[in-house]
Design a protein around this motif. Structure first.
Motif, PDB file in Angstrom:
ATOM      1  N   TYR A  27     -36.752  -6.538  10.138  1.00 49.09           N
ATOM      2  CA  TYR A  27     -35.805  -7.645  10.138  1.00 49.09           C
ATOM      3  C   TYR A  27     -36.489  -8.871   9.538  1.00 49.09           C
ATOM      4  O   TYR A  27     -36.970  -9.737  10.256  1.00 49.09           O
ATOM      5  N   VAL A  28     -36.571  -8.890   8.208  1.00 53.11           N
ATOM      6  CA  VAL A  28     -37.217 -10.021   7.545  1.00 53.11           C
ATOM      7  C   VAL A  28     -36.334 -10.538   6.423  1.00 53.11           C
ATOM      8  O   VAL A  28     -35.428  -9.846   5.959  1.00 53.11           O
ATOM      9  N   ALA A  29     -36.619 -11.771   5.998  1.00 47.44           N
ATOM     10  CA  ALA A  29     -35.890 -12.367   4.886  1.00 47.44           C
ATOM     11  C   ALA A  29     -36.138 -11.548   3.622  1.00 47.44           C
ATOM     12  O   ALA A  29     -37.176 -10.913   3.471  1.00 47.44           O
ATOM     13  N   GLU A  30     -35.159 -11.573   2.732  1.00 48.57           N
ATOM     14  CA  GLU A  30     -35.235 -10.763   1.519  1.00 48.57           C
ATOM     15  C   GLU A  30     -36.512 -11.034   0.720  1.00 48.57           C
ATOM     16  O   GLU A  30     -37.087 -10.107   0.142  1.00 48.57           O
ATOM     17  N   THR A  31     -36.969 -12.284   0.703  1.00 50.52           N
ATOM     18  CA  THR A  31     -38.190 -12.603  -0.055  1.00 50.52           C
ATOM     19  C   THR A  31     -39.349 -11.711   0.385  1.00 50.52           C
ATOM     20  O   THR A  31     -40.179 -11.315  -0.428  1.00 50.52           O
ATOM     21  N   VAL A 290     -33.879  -9.384  18.505  1.00 56.72           N
ATOM     22  CA  VAL A 290     -34.619  -9.324  17.243  1.00 56.72           C
ATOM     23  C   VAL A 290     -35.387 -10.626  17.026  1.00 56.72           C
ATOM     24  O   VAL A 290     -34.806 -11.710  17.071  1.00 56.72           O
ATOM     25  N   LEU A 291     -36.678 -10.506  16.837  1.00 57.90           N
ATOM     26  CA  LEU A 291     -37.536 -11.653  16.540  1.00 57.90           C
ATOM     27  C   LEU A 291     -38.741 -11.174  15.743  1.00 57.90           C
ATOM     28  O   LEU A 291     -39.245 -10.067  15.983  1.00 57.90           O
ATOM     29  N   HIS A 292     -39.200 -12.020  14.816  1.00 57.48           N
ATOM     30  CA  HIS A 292     -40.419 -11.732  14.063  1.00 57.48           C
ATOM     31  C   HIS A 292     -40.417 -10.358  13.418  1.00 57.48           C
ATOM     32  O   HIS A 292     -41.414  -9.644  13.433  1.00 57.48           O
ATOM     33  N   GLY A 293     -39.267  -9.967  12.903  1.00 58.93           N
ATOM     34  CA  GLY A 293     -39.227  -8.769  12.080  1.00 58.93           C
ATOM     35  C   GLY A 293     -38.954  -7.468  12.791  1.00 58.93           C
ATOM     36  O   GLY A 293     -38.855  -6.427  12.152  1.00 58.93           O
ATOM     37  N   ASN A 294     -38.849  -7.500  14.122  1.00 59.73           N
ATOM     38  CA  ASN A 294     -38.569  -6.226  14.819  1.00 59.73           C
ATOM     39  C   ASN A 294     -37.606  -6.410  15.978  1.00 59.73           C
ATOM     40  O   ASN A 294     -37.451  -7.503  16.527  1.00 59.73           O
TER      41      ASN A 294
ATOM     42  N   ILE B 128     -24.066 -15.053   6.285  1.00 60.32           N
ATOM     43  CA  ILE B 128     -25.394 -14.840   5.707  1.00 60.32           C
ATOM     44  C   ILE B 128     -26.356 -14.743   6.880  1.00 60.32           C
ATOM     45  O   ILE B 128     -26.539 -15.710   7.622  1.00 60.32           O
ATOM     46  N   ILE B 129     -26.923 -13.575   7.082  1.00 63.63           N
ATOM     47  CA  ILE B 129     -27.879 -13.407   8.174  1.00 63.63           C
ATOM     48  C   ILE B 129     -29.246 -13.212   7.522  1.00 63.63           C
ATOM     49  O   ILE B 129     -29.538 -12.167   6.940  1.00 63.63           O
ATOM     50  N   VAL B 130     -30.048 -14.254   7.617  1.00 60.92           N
ATOM     51  CA  VAL B 130     -31.269 -14.356   6.825  1.00 60.92           C
ATOM     52  C   VAL B 130     -32.235 -13.203   7.083  1.00 60.92           C
ATOM     53  O   VAL B 130     -32.839 -12.667   6.166  1.00 60.92           O
ATOM     54  N   ASP B 131     -32.372 -12.822   8.345  1.00 61.64           N
ATOM     55  CA  ASP B 131     -33.380 -11.808   8.684  1.00 61.64           C
ATOM     56  C   ASP B 131     -32.764 -10.422   8.872  1.00 61.64           C
ATOM     57  O   ASP B 131     -33.321  -9.584   9.585  1.00 61.64           O
TER      58      ASP B 131
END
Lengths: 406, 269
Positions: A27-31, A290-294, B128-131
């Motif tokens: 669960y991270v931003a597309e970048t 969901v936090l910090h990618g997981n 838009i859900i950023v994560d």
């Protein structure tokens, strides 16, 4: 690993997309997504390359000081008067904790990937020190993000990191603690995508971090297994470790997951008590989120905002937990209990006096569980507890809590 | 999928101009002032409105938007209150598309299906859900689709040609191109790089392209408007709210003043 052939194994996770059941994921931003995928590929390639493991083994032996001893804690065993207690002495590693097992693995991977700049987050400063140490060893510039509150309360570690040549960046956003340091490290990574390797310190974050950090920490459990066979001719009845994000625990637990006769217990930080609003026990007192990618258990409000964690141990002071622990809790394979600040403080002193080992406040939580159950168990019951860090870093905190002026 | 978003971009095309997408944090500095700002935005020249759903741990946002979210939370904002803001806006404006932007945990906590239903009922057109990358968004995609809400995905400078189809598949409404690898409000937009990026995206999709991150002035908005279907401005607007402090009337007028200037920039392009 023959576990791969066993569909009933607890050691098969994660799946190809980084999920342990419903937990984990990316669960991270597309970048960051392309970077996470690149890291995943690079790690898989490194795992398949025997020279990578050989290089890691070399540094773990000659630089970190592995294997760490398996020590029979005779006087504590006598004191509690029941089960036989062993300590896996990971506090004897270079830098004084288990953190460096993972940092060494990740920095070798960073070198392999040609990433010249290292970043990390830290709470108590142990992971920051371990990261700064390996960065110094390999001559890579290193930025460590640390909440400004933690910078204040862990000043010896801040100076240590600076001596090692790292830049410590105080984080003043949010609550200025570990979770905010992790946010800030992720922001750095999003900004410096081409040259930066983010060394996450625990079995959390987006896939592949939870699995990769676990793999690097499994050296603890693999050694423990062999050492028990050597010393006792059998596996222990129970293994115990403290849990913040959960990396030392996962490293000890994972090699034992498919040994059904070994009871496995993780000890969370109950702070002032899990029935108060001041604790860090995400599994006991949190809900999936969901936090910090997981996706994992989190301390959160009714509105899904992240709550502040509290523990006397800065290393356990985090509102989440690694996703594999979340999955192991739901599956019932591992028992998760908790210990309060007061119990940890008591064990900190007891272990120092009886064994001549000043434990970190983190494993003092694990010892609190050992102290609760050992007296109720027969003398041939074997408990292995991970002494994952030494307590020198905590003497100021403990003195303060005991009302002693230094 | 959202009729309102599609109609708006079709109308912009018919006018022969690019659009202005404005971002404000829901409930910042408080519910009432936020409602007044929203109500004033279409008149000031906003073609599409993004409303931030405040979150304690916005890992892709810079200091301005982080602080705005914390201001809103401190004033009692919740996800439900953000939906109430949208419902209130819809009483005065039936045409301007509303896109909610934020992080996944509050949505997951609300319940994904329930969130889609409640958002649609409030008058939300896009999310838009950023994560929440495409790899993890199947459940929300289905729930939003059932309510005719568009799931708008972000494409970034790191999204290469190999990955682009994954990002664009199931995207509707518009594609949000993040012009700078970094957090919101940071960095400087490179117009040539944006032009090239929009061309690359246009080879892969017919959906309108909005470009954001790093646009602060009317001139920059105009430069983006020349090459993209819309320019997105967030941090500069949110900063105006922060600078107004406790003077809530000033917050509203300052935002309106900036949005008018930005809209003039976009329309002059």
């Amino acid at each position: 690993m023959n576990a791969i052939n066993n569909p009933n194994s607890f050691r098969n996770g994660p799946d190809g997309t980084g999920h342990f059941g419903d937990y984990g994921g990316r669960y991270v931003a597309e970048t960051l997504m392309p970077l996470i995928l690149e890291l995943d590929e690079a790690y898989e390639a490194a795992k398949a390359d025997p020279s990578f493991q050989e290089e890691l083994d070399y540094y773990l032996r000659d630089y970190v000081g592995r294997p760490s001893p398996m020590y029979f804690a005779e006087r504590l065993t006598e004191h509690f008067g029941g089960a036989k207690i062993y300590f896996k002495r990971d506090e004897l590693n270079h830098t004084g904790a288990h953190k460096i097992n993972n940092c060494m693995g990740q920095i070798l991977l960073a070198r392999r990937m040609g990433k010249p700049r290292i970043i990390a987050e830290t709470g108590a400063g142990q992971h920051g020190v371990a990261t700064a140490t390996v960065a110094a060893r390999f001559g890579l510039p290193c930025h460590v993000y640390m909440g400004s509150v933690d910078v204040e309360r862990q000043s010896p570690n801040v100076f240590r990191m600076k001596l090692l040549g790292a830049e410590v960046v105080p984080v003043t956003s949010g609550s200025s603690t570990l979770k905010d340091a992790m946010n800030e490290a992720l922001r750095d990574w999003v900004t410096n995508v081409s040259d930066t390797f983010y060394i996450i310190g625990t079995v959390a974050g987006p896939h592949p971090y939870p699995a990769m950090v676990r793999d690097f920490q499994c050296v603890i459990g693999n050694e423990a297994k062999a050492q028990m066979m050597e010393k006792e001719g059998r596996l222990p009845d129970q293994i115990v470790a403290c849990i913040g994000g959960g990396s030392n625990a996962m490293g000890l637990f994972h090699p034992f997951l498919d040994d059904p006769d070994v009871q496995i217990v993780g000890v969370e930080a109950a702070g002032h008590g899990v029935d108060t609003d001041k604790h860090a026990a995400s599994l006991t007192g949190g809900r999936p989120g969901v936090l910090h990618g997981n996706k994992t258990y989190l301390l959160q409000t009714d509105d899904g905002q992240i709550d502040e964690a509290h523990s006397i141990s800065a290393g356990l002071d985090y509102p989440g937990i690694g996703p594999e622990h979340a999955w192991l809790k739901d599956s019932g394979r591992v028992d998760y209990v908790s210990a309060t600040d007061a119990e940890a403080l008591e064990m900190f002193q007891l272990c120092s006096k009886l064994e001549g080992i000043i434990p970190a406040l983190e494993p003092a939580h694990a010892l609190a569980h050992v102290g609760r159950v050992a007296p109720t168990l027969p003398k041939d019951h074997i408990i292995v507890m991970n002494m994952c860090g030494r307590g020198d870093k905590d003497v100021f905190t403990v003195a303060d809590a005991l009302g002693v002026k230094l | 999928m959202s009729a309102r978003i599609d109609r708006r971009f079709a109308a912009l095309k018919a006018e022969g101009r690019s659009g202005l997408v404005t971002f404000v944090m829901g409930g910042d500095p408080d519910f009432e002032t936020s409602a007044r700002i929203l109500e004033a935005l279409p008149g000031a020249g906003a073609d599409v409105i993004e409303i931030g759903m405040p979150f304690t741990d916005p890992m892709a946002d810079g200091p301005a938007i982080q602080v705005a979210g914390l201001r809103a939370l401190a004033a009692g904002q919740t996800l439900k209150r953000t939906l109430e803001l949208v419902a209130r806006f819809r009483k005065t404006d039936a045409d301007t598309p509303i896109v909610l932007m934020g992080y996944f945990n509050p949505v997951l906590n609300h319940g994904i299906a329930a969130f889609a239903v409640d958002a649609a009922a409030a008058g939300v057109d896009g999310l838009i859900i950023v994560d929440l990358p495409p790899e993890e968004d199947a459940e929300l995609l289905a729930a939003a689709g059932a309510e005719d809400i568009s799931l708008i995905r972000l494409a970034t400078p790191t999204t290469d040609d190999k990955r682009l189809p994954t990002v664009l598949r199931n995207t509707s409404g518009f594609v949000y191109y993040v012009s700078v690898a970094g957090i919101t409000g940071a960095g400087h937009m490179d117009t040539d790089a944006v032009t090239a990026a929009v061309k690359r995206l246009k080879r892969h999709t017919d959906i309108p392209i909005a470009v954001g991150f790093g646009i602060k002035t009317p001139d920059q908005a105009a430069a983006v408007a020349r090459v993209a279907d819309a320019a997105v401005v967030g941090t500069a607007i949110v900063d105006r709210v922060g600078q107004a402090g406790d003077d809530h009337d000033a917050a509203v007028s300052s935002v309106v003043e900036l949005v008018k200037a930005l809209a003039d920039g976009v329309r002059s392009a």
